[in-house]
Design a protein around this motif. Structure first.
Motif, PDB file in Angstrom:
ATOM      1  N   SER A   1       0.846  -1.189   0.000  1.00 48.78           N
ATOM      2  CA  SER A   1       0.000   0.000   0.000  1.00 48.78           C
ATOM      3  C   SER A   1       0.881   1.237   0.000  1.00 48.78           C
ATOM      4  O   SER A   1       2.105   1.163   0.050  1.00 48.78           O
ATOM      5  N   ALA A   2       0.224   2.391  -0.050  1.00 52.04           N
ATOM      6  CA  ALA A   2       0.968   3.650  -0.093  1.00 52.04           C
ATOM      7  C   ALA A   2       1.477   4.065   1.285  1.00 52.04           C
ATOM      8  O   ALA A   2       2.260   5.000   1.397  1.00 52.04           O
ATOM      9  N   ASP A   3       1.009   3.379   2.341  1.00 54.44           N
ATOM     10  CA  ASP A   3       1.440   3.740   3.687  1.00 54.44           C
ATOM     11  C   ASP A   3       2.919   3.487   3.855  1.00 54.44           C
ATOM     12  O   ASP A   3       3.412   2.403   3.542  1.00 54.44           O
ATOM     13  N   ARG A   4       3.632   4.482   4.362  1.00 53.73           N
ATOM     14  CA  ARG A   4       5.046   4.301   4.668  1.00 53.73           C
ATOM     15  C   ARG A   4       5.202   4.224   6.183  1.00 53.73           C
ATOM     16  O   ARG A   4       4.315   4.565   6.937  1.00 53.73           O
ATOM     17  N   GLY A   5       6.363   3.750   6.610  1.00 57.38           N
ATOM     18  CA  GLY A   5       6.597   3.617   8.041  1.00 57.38           C
ATOM     19  C   GLY A   5       6.015   2.333   8.591  1.00 57.38           C
ATOM     20  O   GLY A   5       5.826   1.349   7.880  1.00 57.38           O
ATOM     21  N   LEU A   6       5.702   2.357   9.877  1.00 57.40           N
ATOM     22  CA  LEU A   6       5.169   1.182  10.569  1.00 57.40           C
ATOM     23  C   LEU A   6       3.700   1.435  10.884  1.00 57.40           C
ATOM     24  O   LEU A   6       3.345   2.469  11.448  1.00 57.40           O
ATOM     25  N   ARG A   7       2.825   0.483  10.495  1.00 59.37           N
ATOM     26  CA  ARG A   7       1.394   0.725  10.700  1.00 59.37           C
ATOM     27  C   ARG A   7       0.691  -0.543  11.177  1.00 59.37           C
ATOM     28  O   ARG A   7       0.943  -1.642  10.675  1.00 59.37           O
ATOM     29  N   PHE A   8      -0.186  -0.373  12.181  1.00 60.93           N
ATOM     30  CA  PHE A   8      -1.047  -1.437  12.680  1.00 60.93           C
ATOM     31  C   PHE A   8      -2.451  -1.186  12.139  1.00 60.93           C
ATOM     32  O   PHE A   8      -3.005  -0.103  12.325  1.00 60.93           O
ATOM     33  N   HIS A   9      -3.033  -2.218  11.496  1.00 54.54           N
ATOM     34  CA  HIS A   9      -4.361  -2.090  10.901  1.00 54.54           C
ATOM     35  C   HIS A   9      -5.331  -3.010  11.630  1.00 54.54           C
ATOM     36  O   HIS A   9      -5.392  -4.214  11.361  1.00 54.54           O
ATOM     37  N   GLY A  10      -6.099  -2.484  12.561  1.00 55.48           N
ATOM     38  CA  GLY A  10      -7.115  -3.268  13.257  1.00 55.48           C
ATOM     39  C   GLY A  10      -6.575  -4.552  13.876  1.00 55.48           C
ATOM     40  O   GLY A  10      -7.208  -5.607  13.804  1.00 55.48           O
ATOM     41  N   VAL A  11      -5.413  -4.459  14.515  1.00 49.20           N
ATOM     42  CA  VAL A  11      -4.749  -5.657  15.047  1.00 49.20           C
ATOM     43  C   VAL A  11      -5.417  -6.126  16.330  1.00 49.20           C
ATOM     44  O   VAL A  11      -5.645  -5.336  17.248  1.00 49.20           O
ATOM     45  N   ARG A  12      -5.700  -7.420  16.368  1.00 51.45           N
ATOM     46  CA  ARG A  12      -6.166  -8.067  17.592  1.00 51.45           C
ATOM     47  C   ARG A  12      -5.213  -9.218  17.892  1.00 51.45           C
ATOM     48  O   ARG A  12      -4.698  -9.876  16.991  1.00 51.45           O
ATOM     49  N   PHE A  13      -5.026  -9.468  19.205  1.00 51.99           N
ATOM     50  CA  PHE A  13      -4.150 -10.581  19.587  1.00 51.99           C
ATOM     51  C   PHE A  13      -4.652 -11.225  20.866  1.00 51.99           C
ATOM     52  O   PHE A  13      -4.958 -10.550  21.845  1.00 51.99           O
ATOM     53  N   ARG A  14      -4.724 -12.556  20.821  1.00 52.53           N
ATOM     54  CA  ARG A  14      -5.030 -13.365  22.004  1.00 52.53           C
ATOM     55  C   ARG A  14      -4.009 -14.493  22.034  1.00 52.53           C
ATOM     56  O   ARG A  14      -3.724 -15.109  21.016  1.00 52.53           O
ATOM     57  N   TYR A  15      -3.443 -14.762  23.214  1.00 52.91           N
ATOM     58  CA  TYR A  15      -2.453 -15.828  23.325  1.00 52.91           C
ATOM     59  C   TYR A  15      -3.105 -17.170  22.977  1.00 52.91           C
ATOM     60  O   TYR A  15      -4.262 -17.418  23.331  1.00 52.91           O
ATOM     61  N   PRO A  16      -2.371 -18.047  22.275  1.00 55.22           N
ATOM     62  CA  PRO A  16      -2.964 -19.328  21.845  1.00 55.22           C
ATOM     63  C   PRO A  16      -3.484 -20.175  22.995  1.00 55.22           C
ATOM     64  O   PRO A  16      -4.438 -20.927  22.826  1.00 55.22           O
ATOM     65  N   ASP A  17      -2.859 -20.071  24.173  1.00 52.97           N
ATOM     66  CA  ASP A  17      -3.298 -20.897  25.301  1.00 52.97           C
ATOM     67  C   ASP A  17      -4.276 -20.173  26.219  1.00 52.97           C
ATOM     68  O   ASP A  17      -4.553 -20.638  27.321  1.00 52.97           O
ATOM     69  N   ALA A  18      -4.816 -19.037  25.764  1.00 47.28           N
ATOM     70  CA  ALA A  18      -5.778 -18.300  26.577  1.00 47.28           C
ATOM     71  C   ALA A  18      -7.096 -19.075  26.663  1.00 47.28           C
ATOM     72  O   ALA A  18      -7.470 -19.790  25.724  1.00 47.28           O
ATOM     73  N   PRO A  19      -7.814 -18.968  27.783  1.00 41.67           N
ATOM     74  CA  PRO A  19      -9.096 -19.666  27.921  1.00 41.67           C
ATOM     75  C   PRO A  19     -10.072 -19.220  26.840  1.00 41.67           C
ATOM     76  O   PRO A  19     -10.088 -18.042  26.439  1.00 41.67           O
ATOM     77  N   PRO A  20     -10.882 -20.132  26.314  1.00 43.62           N
ATOM     78  CA  PRO A  20     -11.880 -19.753  25.296  1.00 43.62           C
ATOM     79  C   PRO A  20     -12.814 -18.670  25.816  1.00 43.62           C
ATOM     80  O   PRO A  20     -13.266 -18.717  26.958  1.00 43.62           O
ATOM     81  N   GLY A  21     -13.077 -17.706  24.972  1.00 47.61           N
ATOM     82  CA  GLY A  21     -13.983 -16.632  25.350  1.00 47.61           C
ATOM     83  C   GLY A  21     -13.349 -15.504  26.130  1.00 47.61           C
ATOM     84  O   GLY A  21     -14.024 -14.518  26.449  1.00 47.61           O
ATOM     85  N   SER A  22     -12.065 -15.631  26.460  1.00 52.45           N
ATOM     86  CA  SER A  22     -11.403 -14.559  27.212  1.00 52.45           C
ATOM     87  C   SER A  22     -11.163 -13.359  26.304  1.00 52.45           C
ATOM     88  O   SER A  22     -11.059 -13.473  25.083  1.00 52.45           O
ATOM     89  N   ALA A  23     -11.066 -12.187  26.916  1.00 49.55           N
ATOM     90  CA  ALA A  23     -10.851 -10.966  26.147  1.00 49.55           C
ATOM     91  C   ALA A  23      -9.439 -10.964  25.548  1.00 49.55           C
ATOM     92  O   ALA A  23      -8.491 -11.472  26.167  1.00 49.55           O
ATOM     93  N   PRO A  24      -9.266 -10.434  24.339  1.00 50.91           N
ATOM     94  CA  PRO A  24      -7.931 -10.379  23.742  1.00 50.91           C
ATOM     95  C   PRO A  24      -7.018  -9.425  24.508  1.00 50.91           C
ATOM     96  O   PRO A  24      -7.483  -8.467  25.139  1.00 50.91           O
ATOM     97  N   VAL A  25      -5.721  -9.686  24.452  1.00 50.21           N
ATOM     98  CA  VAL A  25      -4.742  -8.793  25.083  1.00 50.21           C
ATOM     99  C   VAL A  25      -4.726  -7.455  24.348  1.00 50.21           C
ATOM    100  O   VAL A  25      -4.646  -6.385  24.962  1.00 50.21           O
ATOM    101  N   LEU A  26      -4.796  -7.528  23.026  1.00 45.66           N
ATOM    102  CA  LEU A  26      -4.846  -6.320  22.190  1.00 45.66           C
ATOM    103  C   LEU A  26      -6.098  -6.388  21.335  1.00 45.66           C
ATOM    104  O   LEU A  26      -6.421  -7.439  20.776  1.00 45.66           O
TER     105      LEU A  26
END
Length: 594
Positions: A343-368
């Motif tokens: 894309s035309a974006d330069r630099g470092l960009r986060f686009h709607g990033v979500r993250f949950r640890y693989p061993d997190a309990p099901p249904g738990s809120a994401p860390v990010l």
């Protein structure tokens, strides 16, 4: 932590051991030759009773001294031949099996380097160490002895039984009487011993973890006077392992009692019956001597069944534990064949990033959750947030130490998942809050962050940026070896070396996790001054806890509850955001998302 198999779980030892074939295949010729030589040696031993029969029924019965001496010479030559053949077998297997062990250990080490961080988060290091040491030693011992002698002893028993039946089928059937109960006992033993062997090897891994943690944390243990509690924990685990080993010993003693006692009773019965028949004239004395000598020669092959089965089960368990690690999916080394257009974006960009640890309990809120953030080309952005807000986790996503659950991250418009990890990590350099140094030279530790062609000029520049001139006062300068974890250096010195490692390769993107937390005021000011010159030409994301570190950045992003709550300059956020102002006042410290 990895799951541990319970004794109730069933698996085929043969099918498990067959997984060793790719490692054994290159040395199969020598191993097969060694097995053939061992069979030949064992069968040579079975010829000795036949010579005894000839001596008793011939020269001894005829009172021929010359014949007796000739028979003695035959026995001596057979004994020497048997010993030489067994020596040749050991020589044949020694070198190839050490190669098999070395190849398996090298493959395990390479595979561990390629496994994702999430795997290492789950597995205790002691469990991995025990798989690379104790388990591989068990496999080498199995390939050297039990594997060969399961075949050798099986052939020996078969040939010996045929010789017994050929000499006298009645006595032969008496000797074969215990075969069925011995086979049933072996089947029961194998199933029970497999579970206990697995449990013992897992407990060895747990004990190794405790020892390793105690050695690495010896300063904490001594500082807080916790040596007694650590010793108690070690004794408890050691006692548990001892109990498991005693269970193994009891099982082995049981099968040996059956395997040794029943054949001995059969030999005794054959001796009584044979003596009666010799007295009645129905059997020659030489035949009885040869029969009993053959039966006694088969004692070791029969008695060793329990021992060989036990070692085979331990080897199967070691193989299973080894491939538990080798079967884990490594990080992908290659990028997709067709890369998406940048894309035309330069630099470092986060686009709607979500993250949950693989061993997190099901249904738990994401860390990010839904992180949208843009660090412009050449800009330095400070990342600020309270404990548990996800700062360190966010920085770990950039070099793909963890994979985003959803959304994407781009560098100069290119999705990082479209790059190989080698390509990505050549663009991004990271300095962690807890600096890790290896047992190598100071210079070698720093140059780990640079291409292989880097040398003294790059090293000196990086040391200057990190204000690590103390290196030149060490006994051997940059060649001075640092101890394990670099504990021979102070915390500030280790942190400066980690910073030097991050900047030595002149990366296009720099990720710093609170890089100045262990520095004193004067050193911090000097490092900041040098770091500003580096940041002028680099796109950087800096996790910060102190205002002095925040002031290195052009803008600040506030991370709160796993989301970007505000972005602006330091002074703007002080005026407009109460949470940021509270953090900068010193009430929020530390970082540990997990």
């Amino acid at each position: 932590m990895p799951t541990t198999r319970t004794p109730a779980e069933d698996r085929s030892a043969v099918r498990t051991l067959l997984r060793l074939w790719p490692y054994v295949r290159p040395v199969r010729v020598r191993l097969l030759t060694a097995a053939f030589v061992a069979i030949l040696a064992s069968c040579t031993g079975l010829v000795i009773p036949l010579v005894l029969k000839w001596m008793v029924d011939g020269p001894v019965a005829d009172r021929d001294p010359a014949g007796v001496w000739l028979g003695a010479l035959y026995l001596l030559l057979l004994g020497i031949a048997e010993a030489v053949l067994f020596g040749i077998r050991r020589w044949l297997v020694a070198r190839p099996l050490s190669r098999v062990e070395a190849d398996m250990r090298a493959d395990l080490y390479r595979h561990l380097q390629r496994l994702p961080v999430a795997f290492h988060d789950r597995w205790p290091s002691g469990q991995l160490l025990s798989r690379g040491t104790t388990d591989l030693m068990l496999l080498r011992m199995f390939l050297a002895f039990p594997l060969t002698f399961l075949l050798v002893n099986g052939v020996t028993i078969l040939v010996g039984v045929l010789i017994l039946l050929a000499q006298d089928w009645t006595l032969g059937l008496v000797i074969l009487g215990p075969a069925v109960p011995v086979m049933v006992t072996c089947a029961i033993f194998e199933r029970r011993y497999a579970g206990v062997a697995r449990l013992a090897q897992d407990q060895v891994g747990d004990l190794t973890t405790v020892v390793e943690e105690s050695v690495l944390g010896i300063r904490i243990i001594k500082g807080f006077g916790r040596h007694r509690s650590q010793a108690l924990a070690f004794r408890k685990l050691s006692g548990t392992l001892r109990g498991t080993e005693l269970r193994k010993a009891r099982l082995l003693a049981t099968i040996w009692a059956v395997i040794v006692t029943l054949p001995e009773l059969a030999i005794g019965a054959a001796l009584v019956l044979g003596t009666v028949r010799v007295a009645d004239g129905g059997l020659s004395a030489g035949t009885l001597v040869a029969f009993l000598s053959t039966a006694l020669a088969l004692r070791w092959p029969v008695d060793s069944i329990g021992f060989l089965l036990a070692m085979s089960q331990e080897a199967a368990t070691a193989t299973e534990r080894y491939f538990e690690v080798m079967d884990e999916e490594p990080e992908e080394e290659t990028a997709p064949a067709v890369r998406p257009a940048a894309s035309a974006d330069r630099g470092l960009r986060f686009h709607g990033v979500r993250f949950r640890y693989p061993d997190a309990p099901p249904g738990s809120a994401p860390v990010l959750d839904r992180i949208d953030l843009h660090v412009r080309p050449g800009e330095s952005m400070a990342l600020v947030g309270a404990t548990g807000s996800g700062k360190t986790t966010l920085t770990a996503l950039i070099p793909r130490l963890h994979e985003v659950t959803s959304g994407r991250i781009t560098l100069d418009g290119a999705d990082i998942t479209a790059m190989t990890r080698a390509e990505l990590r050549a663009k991004v350099a990271v300095a962690f809050e807890e600096p890790t140094l290896f047992s190598a030279g100071v210079g070698d530790n720093v140059l780990m962050g640079a291409p292989d062609t880097a040398g003294a000029p790059e090293l000196e520049r990086a040391l200057a940026v990190a204000q690590a001139d103390f290196v030149h006062t060490l006994p051997e300068g940059p060649d001075t070896k640092v101890g394990e974890q670099g504990l021979s250096l102070s915390g500030g010195q280790r942190q400066r070396l980690a910073l030097a490692r991050a900047v030595v390769g002149r990366p296009g993107f720099l990720v710093l996790d609170d890089p100045l937390s262990a520095l004193d005021v004067h050193t911090e000011a000097a490092v900041e001054a040098a770091l500003r010159r580096v940041l002028a030409d680099t796109t950087a994301l800096i996790v910060a806890h102190r205002p002095s570190t925040v002031l290195l950045a052009d803008r600040v992003a506030l991370l709160s509850g796993g989301r970007i709550a505000a972005v602006g300059t330091h002074h703007e956020l002080l005026r407009t955001n109460a949470e940021y102002a509270q953090l900068m006042s010193g009430s929020g410290e530390g970082e540990d998302e997990r």
